[in-house]
Design an enzyme around this catalytic site. Structure first.
Site, mmCIF file in Angstrom:
data_model
loop_
_atom_site.group_PDB
_atom_site.id
_atom_site.type_symbol
_atom_site.label_atom_id
_atom_site.label_comp_id
_atom_site.label_asym_id
_atom_site.label_seq_id
_atom_site.Cartn_x
_atom_site.Cartn_y
_atom_site.Cartn_z
ATOM 1 N N LYS A 52 54.531 55.881 46.817
ATOM 2 C CA LYS A 52 53.137 56.302 47.031
ATOM 3 C C LYS A 52 53.099 57.750 47.509
ATOM 4 O O LYS A 52 54.127 58.326 47.877
ATOM 5 C CB LYS A 52 52.464 55.380 48.040
ATOM 6 N N TYR A 270 49.276 85.223 66.263
ATOM 7 C CA TYR A 270 47.940 84.921 66.768
ATOM 8 C C TYR A 270 48.003 84.393 68.199
ATOM 9 O O TYR A 270 48.872 83.593 68.543
ATOM 10 C CB TYR A 270 47.266 83.866 65.899
#
Length: 390
Positions: A52, A270
């Site tokens: 999956k 950042y």
């Protein structure tokens, strides 16, 4: 003085966007190990594969084709659309869809020869009504023994037509372990006992309980059909035992974009969450959270360049990652634009990366982005349509 050889370069290999290598030989070896734990066909047991989420993010088609060539005959996906796509890669395999039968999907299942995993009494009735018109068609029945997620409660079995279910060809009756990666958790034994009690009501069905970790809990958890997923891709199914019995499958490499010598006290990235001072060198790499290198890895863990661990320094941004390469540079490594850094490999596995990110390896795998060039050593070529066929 002997000069150190330069580390691998994206310029040399043409991997300017980074490369994700999925070692299908290792994956096949992992499946064979798990098949042998099941006991194999001679013991009347089989080992399926869960593919999956596009083969846990690694490519369902190449993964499934290689496993099919090894003898794997049953594959589990989550959605009917995943099953439809996988059918094109595996014309003859048994494909079971875990998320079950949604209204209006019965014809899709029959058209692509998919088996729904029936998760409630309404789905059971709808599938049996479909089979009454279209003929008996394979399915799986999911009985919940303790996960409290999908599946029928055991008492719901009294409200369905067991005779009609047992008449379906290739029926699988299954449940799902909630705590298999914790061998001493008491829920494991309770779930095994509950499933063993249900099993005799489906005398001709194949019984499936064990996931990756469940295959290591003991013989009485294995029943007829194992359905490993994560362990196939190199994840550790026995984390409490320490050593991983599976072979590593994934290697993720990305190029260095820039190396900067730090000439004064500076902050990195950042938020100015990391600082550095000379003598220091910072390398910027071509990967970020858009590529599946999670923002939670900011200021945690390391990548490997020229065989040396280089700590992640500063916040991971969308497309870029900064690492401290001071130690490697001072040791003589020639790190320059195009040099390849290992984000995931045999030294720094998916479980290691997940540990630094405070998550699980499943999330690391399924988050890997689409910008990497993918390589599949050991790939089985797709079958080509016969000449003149549609």
């Amino acid at each position: 003085m002997t000069r150190r050889a330069e580390p691998a370069s994206a310029v040399q290999t043409g991997e300017a966007a980074g490369v994700l290598t999925v070692d299908l030989d290792a994956l096949a070896a992992n499946w064979r190990l798990l098949r042998d734990r099941m006991g194999g066909p001679e013991a009347g047991r089989a080992c399926a594969a869960v593919v999956k989420a596009d083969g846990y993010g690694l490519g369902a088609a190449p993964v499934a084709r290689r496993l099919a060539s090894e003898g794997c005959a049953t594959f589990f996906v989550a959605h009917a659309e995943e099953g439809e796509t996988l059918r094109r890669a595996l014309p003859e395999a048994e494909i079971i869809v875990l998320n079950g039968l949604l209204p209006g999907e019965a014809t899709l299942y029959s058209c692509h020869r998919l088996a729904p995993c029936l998760n409630d009494t309404g789905q059971v009735r709808a599938w049996l009504e479909h089979c009454a018109e279209a003929g008996p068609t394979p399915a799986a029945l999911h009985v919940d023994t303790g996960m409290t997620r999908l599946g029928l409660d055991p008492q719901d079995l009294d409200a369905v037509d067991l005779d009609a279910l047992n008449a379906l060809p290739g029926l699988v009756v299954m449940s799902h372990l909630a705590c298999a990666d914790e061998p001493d958790h008491p829920l494991n034994r309770r779930q095994q006992a509950a499933f063993a009690e249900i099993r005799p009501r489906f005398p001709a069905a194949r019984a499936s309980l064990a996931n990756s970790s469940g295959l290591f809990l003991g013989a009485d958890y294995r029943f007829d059909l194992g359905r490993p997923g994560y362990s196939l891709y190199g994840g550790n199914p026995t984390p409490s035992a320490g050593a991983n019995p599976m072979r590593p499958v994934v290697r993720l490499q990305v190029p260095v974009l820039q190396v900067r010598e730090i000439r004064g006290r500076r902050t990195v990235g950042y938020g100015a969450t990391a600082g550095t001072a000379p003598p220091a060198w910072i390398a910027t790499l071509a990967a970020g959270y858009a590529d599946g290198y999670l923002r939670a890895m900011s200021n945690r863990g390391a990548v490997f360049i020229d065989g040396r661990a280089c700590p992640v320094t500063g916040r991971v941004s969308m497309d870029l990652l900064t690492v401290d390469v001071t130690e490697a540079v001072q040791a003589g490594s020639e790190i320059r634009p195009g040099t390849l850094a290992d984000l995931i490999d045999a030294r720094h596995t998916i479980d290691d990366v997940a540990g630094h990110a405070g998550t699980i390896g499943y999330e690391i795998l399924t988050s890997l982005g689409s910008r990497y060039r993918r390589r599949y050593p050991g790939e089985i070529e797709a079958a080509r349509p016969a000449q003149g066929s549609a």
